[in-house]
Design a protein around this motif. Sequence first.
Motif, PDB file in Angstrom:
ATOM      1  N   LEU A  33       0.823  -1.199   0.000  1.00 52.26           N
ATOM      2  CA  LEU A  33       0.000   0.000   0.000  1.00 52.26           C
ATOM      3  C   LEU A  33       0.866   1.262   0.000  1.00 52.26           C
ATOM      4  N   ASN A  34       0.678   2.092  -0.992  1.00 44.85           N
ATOM      5  CA  ASN A  34       1.375   3.391  -1.100  1.00 44.85           C
ATOM      6  C   ASN A  34       2.886   3.279  -0.954  1.00 44.85           C
ATOM      7  N   GLN A  35       3.481   2.347  -1.675  1.00 43.64           N
ATOM      8  CA  GLN A  35       4.929   2.190  -1.620  1.00 43.64           C
ATOM      9  C   GLN A  35       5.531   2.328  -3.013  1.00 43.64           C
ATOM     10  N   ALA A  36       6.692   2.914  -3.039  1.00 43.50           N
ATOM     11  CA  ALA A  36       7.495   2.967  -4.261  1.00 43.50           C
ATOM     12  C   ALA A  36       8.826   2.287  -3.933  1.00 43.50           C
ATOM     13  N   ASP A  45      12.156  -8.578  -3.275  1.00 39.78           N
ATOM     14  CA  ASP A  45      12.449  -8.940  -1.881  1.00 39.78           C
ATOM     15  C   ASP A  45      11.206  -8.789  -1.015  1.00 39.78           C
ATOM     16  N   LYS A  46      10.474  -7.698  -1.211  1.00 38.79           N
ATOM     17  CA  LYS A  46       9.246  -7.458  -0.443  1.00 38.79           C
ATOM     18  C   LYS A  46       8.195  -8.520  -0.775  1.00 38.79           C
ATOM     19  N   LEU A  47       8.049  -8.841  -2.049  1.00 36.94           N
ATOM     20  CA  LEU A  47       7.098  -9.866  -2.472  1.00 36.94           C
ATOM     21  C   LEU A  47       7.466 -11.220  -1.884  1.00 36.94           C
ATOM     22  N   GLU A  48       8.732 -11.552  -1.915  1.00 43.31           N
ATOM     23  CA  GLU A  48       9.187 -12.829  -1.369  1.00 43.31           C
ATOM     24  C   GLU A  48       8.894 -12.917   0.127  1.00 43.31           C
ATOM     25  N   ALA A  49       9.144 -11.856   0.861  1.00 46.07           N
ATOM     26  CA  ALA A  49       8.859 -11.844   2.300  1.00 46.07           C
ATOM     27  C   ALA A  49       7.360 -11.997   2.553  1.00 46.07           C
ATOM     28  N   ALA A  50       6.548 -11.330   1.743  1.00 48.51           N
ATOM     29  CA  ALA A  50       5.097 -11.437   1.899  1.00 48.51           C
ATOM     30  C   ALA A  50       4.625 -12.855   1.622  1.00 48.51           C
ATOM     31  N   LEU A  51       5.137 -13.479   0.576  1.00 48.48           N
ATOM     32  CA  LEU A  51       4.725 -14.840   0.235  1.00 48.48           C
ATOM     33  C   LEU A  51       5.157 -15.844   1.301  1.00 48.48           C
ATOM     34  N   VAL A  52       6.309 -15.619   1.912  1.00 49.23           N
ATOM     35  CA  VAL A  52       6.744 -16.477   3.012  1.00 49.23           C
ATOM     36  C   VAL A  52       5.753 -16.349   4.178  1.00 49.23           C
ATOM     37  N   ASN A  53       5.277 -15.130   4.423  1.00 45.27           N
ATOM     38  CA  ASN A  53       4.273 -14.943   5.480  1.00 45.27           C
ATOM     39  C   ASN A  53       2.985 -15.700   5.174  1.00 45.27           C
TER      40      ASN A  53
END
Length: 76
Positions: A33-36, A45-53
């Motif tokens: 949300l609202n990130q660049a 990296d952010k997507l990978e961390a989210a998918l691990v969650n």
Amino acid sequence: LPDHLRLLPLPPYSPELNPQEHIWDDLREKYFLNQAFDSLDALEDKLEAALVNYESAPARVHSITAWNWIITALPN
């Protein structure tokens, strides 16, 4: 059609009926949300961390995707 498969007719365009669409909505709302991002690597990296969650929280994924009409359509 093989015996172990069952087709469920869906309207031609029905993202609200596709469980994976709700995962993407949750992903965008909770993690992006609202990130660049400075780079594609940072986004990945952010997507990978989210998918691990998601992987470590099957009850959460179940609550987002396992609606009654889906569960009752599955064979016992």
